[in-house]
Design a protein around this motif. Structure first.
Motif, PDB file in Angstrom:
ATOM      1  N   THR A 208      20.991-161.379 -54.734  1.00  0.00           N
ATOM      2  CA  THR A 208      22.396-161.283 -53.862  1.00  0.00           C
ATOM      3  C   THR A 208      23.005-160.332 -53.844  1.00  0.00           C
ATOM      4  O   THR A 208      23.314-159.570 -52.902  1.00  0.00           O
ATOM      5  CB  THR A 208      22.916-162.541 -54.392  1.00  0.00           C
ATOM      6  N   PRO A 209      23.380-159.620 -55.144  1.00  0.00           N
ATOM      7  CA  PRO A 209      24.251-158.314 -55.285  1.00  0.00           C
ATOM      8  C   PRO A 209      23.640-157.265 -54.810  1.00  0.00           C
ATOM      9  O   PRO A 209      24.142-156.440 -53.971  1.00  0.00           O
ATOM     10  CB  PRO A 209      24.722-158.150 -56.692  1.00  0.00           C
ATOM     11  N   GLY A 210      22.233-157.111 -55.138  1.00  0.00           N
ATOM     12  CA  GLY A 210      21.582-155.871 -54.631  1.00  0.00           C
ATOM     13  C   GLY A 210      21.449-155.909 -52.871  1.00  0.00           C
ATOM     14  O   GLY A 210      21.576-154.989 -52.200  1.00  0.00           O
ATOM     15  N   GLU A 211      21.355-157.064 -52.437  1.00  0.00           N
ATOM     16  CA  GLU A 211      21.199-157.239 -51.042  1.00  0.00           C
ATOM     17  C   GLU A 211      22.551-156.968 -50.145  1.00  0.00           C
ATOM     18  O   GLU A 211      22.610-156.397 -49.215  1.00  0.00           O
ATOM     19  CB  GLU A 211      20.628-158.704 -50.479  1.00  0.00           C
ATOM     20  N   ARG A 212      23.605-157.299 -51.013  1.00  0.00           N
ATOM     21  CA  ARG A 212      24.994-157.344 -50.515  1.00  0.00           C
ATOM     22  C   ARG A 212      25.263-155.972 -50.343  1.00  0.00           C
ATOM     23  O   ARG A 212      25.926-155.131 -49.327  1.00  0.00           O
ATOM     24  CB  ARG A 212      25.821-157.846 -51.283  1.00  0.00           C
TER      25      ARG A 212
ATOM     26  N   SER B 119      37.648-158.104 -54.295  1.00  0.00           N
ATOM     27  CA  SER B 119      37.403-159.464 -54.387  1.00  0.00           C
ATOM     28  C   SER B 119      36.663-160.147 -55.617  1.00  0.00           C
ATOM     29  O   SER B 119      36.395-161.140 -55.543  1.00  0.00           O
ATOM     30  CB  SER B 119      36.242-159.843 -53.326  1.00  0.00           C
ATOM     31  N   GLY B 120      36.608-159.205 -56.459  1.00  0.00           N
ATOM     32  CA  GLY B 120      36.172-159.842 -57.857  1.00  0.00           C
ATOM     33  C   GLY B 120      34.505-160.136 -57.591  1.00  0.00           C
ATOM     34  O   GLY B 120      33.872-159.611 -56.807  1.00  0.00           O
ATOM     35  N   ILE B 121      34.074-160.899 -58.565  1.00  0.00           N
ATOM     36  CA  ILE B 121      32.679-161.246 -58.546  1.00  0.00           C
ATOM     37  C   ILE B 121      32.007-161.693 -57.715  1.00  0.00           C
ATOM     38  O   ILE B 121      31.184-161.825 -56.964  1.00  0.00           O
ATOM     39  CB  ILE B 121      32.179-161.899 -60.157  1.00  0.00           C
ATOM     40  N   ARG B 122      32.901-162.703 -56.770  1.00  0.00           N
ATOM     41  CA  ARG B 122      32.667-163.391 -55.879  1.00  0.00           C
ATOM     42  C   ARG B 122      32.397-162.416 -54.593  1.00  0.00           C
ATOM     43  O   ARG B 122      31.506-162.784 -53.829  1.00  0.00           O
ATOM     44  CB  ARG B 122      33.828-164.446 -55.259  1.00  0.00           C
ATOM     45  N   GLY B 123      32.934-161.151 -54.574  1.00  0.00           N
ATOM     46  CA  GLY B 123      32.782-160.356 -53.291  1.00  0.00           C
ATOM     47  C   GLY B 123      31.560-159.904 -53.753  1.00  0.00           C
ATOM     48  O   GLY B 123      30.531-159.549 -52.669  1.00  0.00           O
TER      49      GLY B 123
END
Length: 267
Positions: free
Chosen positions: A95-99, A129-133
């Motif tokens: 998820t973070p890599g794709e974002r 947005s913090g970790i949610r971002g």
């Protein structure tokens, strides 16, 4: 793929930004050079090794949980279920890599320079947005990777069984047959994954607050404005990559497993 999936809707009478995969390739090459084709790839590359390690671990665990003994042969639905578990495991890395990848690629297309690179992008997302971002799009990543991973591993095992000559073991499969099985597993994987991947790319690159109801809003807007076929935007680009990438992936896995079994036969 991401550029095709997230290109803005064209005005009436105006052509779209990209007419297809090869037009996107040509325009990216002209505007940004060869490096433009690899824009945003640092984050996925950093995560690809642990991601595949976790992916195959999750698949192995999924099989073990359904076996009474290591010799038990699982049915194809059971293999599908084991593959689905691997998709759950990889989401935290994907998820973070794709974002970050999506944001950097969209930035390049728009001409704006908000992020200097992957680390700068991650830092600014966290600040805003913090970790949610950073993990925006987790649900859609799960919706993509869980069923797609099930299809991925089930297809690979199915094709290995088909390609294994009678009286032989699947462990004796030749390299060309492993490559073909892995390549087609990748194609079947992405045939399932593309619609949620399109939704994920749109959602992850949208301004904050644009889709308050998540993927439902993205799906509704996409179908209303571009039709059902838009869920398969980027199909050609994905399939061009899917076969060779996954053929190499499974060959690497099989070689690694044979090597590990050779040096630690009793492990």
């Amino acid at each position: 793929q991401v550029r095709l999936q997230t290109q803005p809707s064209s005005s009436p009478g105006q052509p779209p930004m990209y007419s297809g995969t090869f037009d996107c390739f040509r325009k990216t090459l002209i505007r940004e050079g060869i490096t433009g084709l690899y824009r945003g790839m640092a984050a996925p590359i950093i995560g690809v090794t642990p991601m595949f390690a976790v992916c195959f671990f999750g698949y192995g665990l999924g099989k073990r949980l359904q076996q009474k003994s290591p010799e038990d042969v699982l049915s194809y639905p059971q293999l599908f279920a084991a593959g689905m578990l691997s998709g759950v495991f990889t989401t935290g890395i994907m998820t973070p890599g794709e974002r970050i990848k999506c944001l950097l690629q969209i930035q390049a297309s728009s001409g704006e320079t908000k992020y200097a690179g992957p680390l700068d992008c991650a830092k600014k997302l966290f600040k805003e947005s913090g970790i949610r971002g950073i993990y925006k799009g987790t649900v859609l990543t799960l919706m993509r990777d869980v069923p797609a991973s099930g299809m991925y591993f089930m297809t690979y095992e199915w094709l290995k069984n088909i390609f294994t000559p009678e009286g032989k073991s699947v462990n004796e499969l030749s390299v060309p047959r492993i490559l073909v099985a892995g390549g087609f597993a990748g194609i079947f994987n992405w045939a399932v994954a593309i619609p949620p991947d399109v939704l994920k790319s749109r959602f992850q690159t949208a301004p904050p607050g644009k889709y308050p109801n998540g993927f439902k809003d993205v799906l509704r807007e996409l179908i209303r404005n571009e039709g059902v076929t838009s869920l398969y935007t980027g199909f050609t680009a994905v399939m061009i990559r899917a076969f060779p990438a996954n053929a190499a992936c499974f060959l690497g896995f099989e070689v690694a497993m044979k090597f590990l079994n050779w040096i630690t036969p009793n492990l």
